[in-house]
Design an enzyme around this catalytic site. Structure first.
Site, PDB file in Angstrom:
ATOM      1  N   SER A  25       6.258  10.004   2.476  1.00 12.88           N
ATOM      2  CA  SER A  25       5.563   9.159   2.051  1.00 12.88           C
ATOM      3  C   SER A  25       6.461   7.951   1.575  1.00 12.88           C
ATOM      4  O   SER A  25       7.399   7.819   1.568  1.00 12.88           O
ATOM      5  CB  SER A  25       4.804   9.647   0.597  1.00 12.88           C
ATOM      6  OG  SER A  25       5.420   9.951  -0.329  1.00 12.88           O
ATOM      7  N   GLY A  28       7.156   5.161   2.817  1.00 16.08           N
ATOM      8  CA  GLY A  28       7.678   4.306   3.958  1.00 16.08           C
ATOM      9  C   GLY A  28       8.853   5.234   4.295  1.00 16.08           C
ATOM     10  O   GLY A  28       9.667   4.849   5.239  1.00 16.08           O
ATOM     11  N   GLU A  50      -6.638   3.666   2.317  1.00 16.85           N
ATOM     12  CA  GLU A  50      -5.878   2.364   2.811  1.00 16.85           C
ATOM     13  C   GLU A  50      -6.603   1.933   4.251  1.00 16.85           C
ATOM     14  O   GLU A  50      -6.693   2.629   5.143  1.00 16.85           O
ATOM     15  CB  GLU A  50      -4.413   2.944   3.174  1.00 16.85           C
ATOM     16  CG  GLU A  50      -3.795   3.091   1.761  1.00 16.85           C
ATOM     17  CD  GLU A  50      -2.366   3.595   2.150  1.00 16.85           C
ATOM     18  OE1 GLU A  50      -1.792   3.005   2.939  1.00 16.85           O
ATOM     19  OE2 GLU A  50      -1.632   4.485   1.464  1.00 16.85           O
ATOM     20  N   GLU A  87      -4.705   5.673   6.344  1.00 19.01           N
ATOM     21  CA  GLU A  87      -4.542   6.807   5.530  1.00 19.01           C
ATOM     22  C   GLU A  87      -5.201   7.130   4.149  1.00 19.01           C
ATOM     23  O   GLU A  87      -5.787   5.875   3.648  1.00 19.01           O
ATOM     24  CB  GLU A  87      -2.895   7.041   5.504  1.00 19.01           C
ATOM     25  CG  GLU A  87      -2.182   6.164   4.734  1.00 19.01           C
ATOM     26  CD  GLU A  87      -1.139   6.561   4.152  1.00 19.01           C
ATOM     27  OE1 GLU A  87      -0.659   7.873   4.330  1.00 19.01           O
ATOM     28  OE2 GLU A  87      -0.349   5.936   3.420  1.00 19.01           O
ATOM     29  N   ASP A 122      -0.260   4.084  -5.774  1.00 17.63           N
ATOM     30  CA  ASP A 122       0.853   3.450  -6.112  1.00 17.63           C
ATOM     31  C   ASP A 122       0.216   1.867  -6.294  1.00 17.63           C
ATOM     32  O   ASP A 122       0.536   1.502  -7.415  1.00 17.63           O
ATOM     33  CB  ASP A 122       2.169   3.486  -5.675  1.00 17.63           C
ATOM     34  CG  ASP A 122       1.877   3.270  -4.096  1.00 17.63           C
ATOM     35  OD1 ASP A 122       0.982   2.785  -3.567  1.00 17.63           O
ATOM     36  OD2 ASP A 122       3.215   3.315  -3.474  1.00 17.63           O
ATOM     37  N   THR A 123      -0.427   1.589  -5.312  1.00 14.90           N
ATOM     38  CA  THR A 123      -1.080   0.173  -5.330  1.00 14.90           C
ATOM     39  C   THR A 123      -2.111  -0.030  -6.658  1.00 14.90           C
ATOM     40  O   THR A 123      -2.192  -1.004  -7.277  1.00 14.90           O
ATOM     41  CB  THR A 123      -1.581  -0.486  -4.183  1.00 14.90           C
ATOM     42  OG1 THR A 123      -2.511   0.240  -3.675  1.00 14.90           O
ATOM     43  CG2 THR A 123      -0.363  -0.251  -2.850  1.00 14.90           C
ATOM     44  N   ARG A 150      11.872   2.779  -6.895  1.00 16.06           N
ATOM     45  CA  ARG A 150      11.016   2.148  -7.649  1.00 16.06           C
ATOM     46  C   ARG A 150      11.042   2.677  -9.448  1.00 16.06           C
ATOM     47  O   ARG A 150      11.041   3.793  -9.464  1.00 16.06           O
ATOM     48  CB  ARG A 150       9.429   2.363  -7.247  1.00 16.06           C
ATOM     49  CG  ARG A 150       8.341   1.248  -8.022  1.00 16.06           C
ATOM     50  CD  ARG A 150       6.976   1.896  -7.841  1.00 16.06           C
ATOM     51  NE  ARG A 150       6.881   1.916  -6.296  1.00 16.06           N
ATOM     52  CZ  ARG A 150       5.978   3.103  -6.119  1.00 16.06           C
ATOM     53  NH1 ARG A 150       5.357   3.985  -6.951  1.00 16.06           N
ATOM     54  NH2 ARG A 150       5.588   3.244  -4.826  1.00 16.06           N
TER      55      ARG A 150
HETATM   56  N1  LIG Z   1      -0.049   1.205  12.597  1.00 17.42           N
HETATM   57  C1  LIG Z   1       0.574   0.396  11.673  1.00 17.42           C
HETATM   58  N2  LIG Z   1       0.384  -1.057  12.200  1.00 17.42           N
HETATM   59  C2  LIG Z   1       0.994  -2.110  11.192  1.00 17.42           C
HETATM   60  N3  LIG Z   1       1.584  -1.658   9.889  1.00 17.42           N
HETATM   61  C3  LIG Z   1       1.567  -0.497   9.661  1.00 17.42           C
HETATM   62  C4  LIG Z   1       1.008   0.744  10.471  1.00 17.42           C
HETATM   63  N4  LIG Z   1       1.333   1.717   9.659  1.00 17.42           N
HETATM   64  C5  LIG Z   1       1.812   1.459   8.569  1.00 17.42           C
HETATM   65  N5  LIG Z   1       1.913   0.088   8.584  1.00 17.42           N
HETATM   66  C6  LIG Z   1       2.664  -0.568   7.551  1.00 17.42           C
HETATM   67  O1  LIG Z   1       3.517   0.373   6.712  1.00 17.42           O
HETATM   68  C7  LIG Z   1       2.909   0.571   5.470  1.00 17.42           C
HETATM   69  C8  LIG Z   1       2.992   2.129   4.971  1.00 17.42           C
HETATM   70  O2  LIG Z   1       2.419   3.018   6.018  1.00 17.42           O
HETATM   71  P1  LIG Z   1       1.902   4.087   5.519  1.00 17.42           P
HETATM   72  O3  LIG Z   1       1.009   3.880   4.213  1.00 17.42           O
HETATM   73  O4  LIG Z   1       1.415   4.907   6.846  1.00 17.42           O
HETATM   74  O5  LIG Z   1       2.943   4.761   4.834  1.00 17.42           O
HETATM   75  P2  LIG Z   1       3.312   6.024   3.567  1.00 17.42           P
HETATM   76  O6  LIG Z   1       4.776   6.332   3.775  1.00 17.42           O
HETATM   77  O7  LIG Z   1       2.243   7.047   3.609  1.00 17.42           O
HETATM   78  O8  LIG Z   1       3.137   5.120   2.288  1.00 17.42           O
HETATM   79  P3  LIG Z   1       2.581   5.501   1.064  1.00 17.42           P
HETATM   80  O9  LIG Z   1       2.789   6.941   0.883  1.00 17.42           O
HETATM   81  O10 LIG Z   1       3.352   4.754   0.037  1.00 17.42           O
HETATM   82  O11 LIG Z   1       1.093   5.063   1.117  1.00 17.42           O
HETATM   83  C9  LIG Z   1       1.404   0.175   5.584  1.00 17.42           C
HETATM   84  O12 LIG Z   1       0.738  -0.150   4.179  1.00 17.42           O
HETATM   85  C10 LIG Z   1       1.512  -0.934   6.506  1.00 17.42           C
HETATM   86  O13 LIG Z   1       2.111  -2.175   5.696  1.00 17.42           O
HETATM   87  N1  LIG Z   2       3.631   6.185  -2.428  1.00 23.31           N
HETATM   88  C1  LIG Z   2       3.590   7.245  -3.153  1.00 23.31           C
HETATM   89  C2  LIG Z   2       3.981   7.162  -4.536  1.00 23.31           C
HETATM   90  O1  LIG Z   2       4.220   6.199  -5.048  1.00 23.31           O
HETATM   91  N2  LIG Z   2       4.363   8.176  -5.346  1.00 23.31           N
HETATM   92  C3  LIG Z   2       5.217   8.317  -6.699  1.00 23.31           C
HETATM   93  O2  LIG Z   2       6.330   8.361  -6.493  1.00 23.31           O
HETATM   94  C4  LIG Z   2       7.076   9.265  -7.061  1.00 23.31           C
HETATM   95  C5  LIG Z   2       8.063   9.635  -6.573  1.00 23.31           C
HETATM   96  O3  LIG Z   2       9.117   8.568  -6.868  1.00 23.31           O
HETATM   97  P1  LIG Z   2      10.778   8.903  -6.594  1.00 23.31           P
HETATM   98  O4  LIG Z   2      10.830   9.015  -5.061  1.00 23.31           O
HETATM   99  O5  LIG Z   2      11.461   7.679  -7.001  1.00 23.31           O
HETATM  100  O6  LIG Z   2      10.984  10.136  -7.155  1.00 23.31           O
HETATM  101  C6  LIG Z   2       5.846  10.436  -6.989  1.00 23.31           C
HETATM  102  O7  LIG Z   2       5.975  11.346  -7.834  1.00 23.31           O
HETATM  103  C7  LIG Z   2       4.660   9.483  -7.383  1.00 23.31           C
HETATM  104  O8  LIG Z   2       4.456   9.298  -8.734  1.00 23.31           O
HETATM  105 MG   LIG Z   3       0.339   4.274   2.683  1.00 23.68          MG
END
Ligand SMILES: Nc1ncnc2c1ncn2[C@@H]1O[C@H](COP(=O)(O)OP(=O)(O)OP(=O)(O)O)[C@@H](O)[C@H]1O
Ligand SMILES: NCC(=O)N[C@@H]1O[C@H](COP(=O)([O-])[O-])[C@@H](O)[C@H]1O
Ligand SMILES: [Mg+2]
Length: 386
Positions: free
Chosen positions: A148, A150, A256, A268, A275-276, A354
């Protein structure tokens, strides 16, 4: 009620604060001591949440009424058993289990429910990734099935990127599965999170859409309300309702979407505060996303969700590794009008971790880009020192 919170980051911390305010008991769990939510909970446990036996042990020790997952990397297969034992898994064992693995949730969305998503393939080796990239086309995005914020995510722009995308994904994978999803790059105009609240037996509720900007697959600023056409909003709400209904249970989800000229793409979802959605800490709504999650879990009625203000959040990131991070510039931020901030209290830092958010708000008639720009500029006033 007794709540076992699995994951104790910044999102968990705000959830615990909301729970404490209405007299609930929370045990905060994570893989390291002194995690943000542990600092405000009644008690805590440090375990590897991917270890099913360790999970079983703390569940039988604490006998919670509710299990509230806060991260994805948990041995969620165990959740089905906990449900059978009469514990409420939030929002449901299926929701937590399916979203832990990008494959389960993506196949449910695309194949079973027919939601519009980017073209995608899976790969379990660098060779398979070569083939998968040919199928979906370049540019494309590679992500570990379990990760997660990214982590392990990269964009392939030329064929020569394939090998390093594989290596990067393997290194950034959070769970114990070595497999990736490859998605066609969606050239979106904007992206949104739709906070969606499912309540057993009552109609699904939606918050005003939240816009966000991402870098390295992690969010940088978010704002509410995002400007979305009525048609796109209707499409997004319809998709959010379908997928949350298929996952079942009661709780707040962050769904999302990518908005494009050809329509809305499902990306997803998180079966928990997003977080947003920290933008709601700026007072944009009558209830923030953590309060909404909690109320829903406890089956407390939510009479209505009202949009009160325009708001924005901008992240405060660390730039270095440290075991004693400190902050400068907080007094400058505190001196500004219509501005607030949160420092999460993470005991250590690493590049891009973060560490806090700056929040700004204004009247609903203020252009949202002004509010967002203000949060973004203000966040630059705070530095994380090592
Ligand atoms: N297929 C795609 N095309 C364009 N941009 C993408 C695509 N997949 C992901 N992204 C970009 O990357 C970001 C993060 O992707 P995603 O939400 O799948 O990852 P994540 O690791 O699950 O993040 P989080 O856990 O923070 O939601 C998206 O919000 C978007 O900006
Ligand atoms: N996109 C998912 C997300 O924002 N999750 C948040 O970040 C923490 C992990 O942070 P860390 O990696 O700094 O420990 C998680 O515990 C949750 O609060
Ligand atoms: Mg995401």
């Amino acid at each position: 009620m007794k709540i076992l919170l699995l994951g104790s980051g910044e999102l968990g911390k705000e959830f615990v604060i909301a729970a404490q305010r209405i007299g609930q008991t929370v045990i905060a769990v994570d893989s390291y001591e002194n995690a943000p939510a542990m600092q405000v909970a009644h008690s805590f446990e440090v375990i590897n949440m991917l270890d099913g036996e360790a999970l079983d042990q703390i569940v039988s020790k604490h006998k919670p009424d509710f299990i509230v997952p806060e991260i994805e990397a948990i041995r969620t297969e165990r959740f089905y058993d906990y449900e059978k034992q009469g514990i409420t898994v939030v929002p449901s064992a299926k929701a937590a289990n399916f979203t832990m693995n990008r494959k389960a949730i993506r196949d449910l969305a695309s194949k079973e429910l027919g939601l519009r998503t980017a073209k995608y393939e899976y790969a379990t080796s660098a060779e398979e990734l070569q083939k998968a990239v040919q199928e979906v086309g370049i540019p494309c995005v590679v992500k570990p099935l379990m990760s997660s914020s990214g982590k392990g995510q990269s964009t392939i722009k030329t064929e020569s990127d394939i090998e390093k995308a594989w290596q990067y994904a393997v290194a950034g994978s959070r769970g114990d599965v070595i497999e990736v999803i490859v998605e066609a790059f969606v050239n979106f105009d904007s992206e949104i999170t739709l906070l969606t609240i499912t309540q057993n037996g009552n109609p699904t509720l939606f918050c005003a859409p939240i816009g966000h900007r991402q870098e390295r697959g992690d969010y940088q600023e978010s704002w509410q309300p995002a400007l979305v056409s009525e048609k796109d909003l209707y499409e997004a709400q319809d998709m959010a309702e379908k997928i949350t209904e298929a996952l079942g249970g009661a709780g707040l989800f962050g769904v999302e979407f990518f908005l494009t000229k050809e329509g809305v793409y499902f990306s997803e979802l998180s079966p928990r505060p997003h977080d947003t959605g920290m933008v709601t800490l700026a007072g944009t709504q009558n209830f923030n996303e953590f309060e909404l999650h909690l109320r829903t879990i406890l089956s407390l009625p939510i009479f209505e969700i009202t949009l009160e203000k325009a708001g924005a959040s901008a992240v405060i990131l660390a730039s270095e590794d440290s075991t004693n991070p400190t902050f400068t510039g907080i007094e400058k931020v505190a001196a500004l009008p219509k501005t607030d901030f949160r420092i999460f209290g993470k005991p250590t830092s690493r590049p891009y971790r973060r560490m806090g958010v700056v929040l700004s708000h204004d009247t609903l008639s203020t252009p949202i880009n002004e509010v967002t720009e203000r949060a973004k500029e203000t966040a630059k006033l705070i530095t994380v020192n090592s």
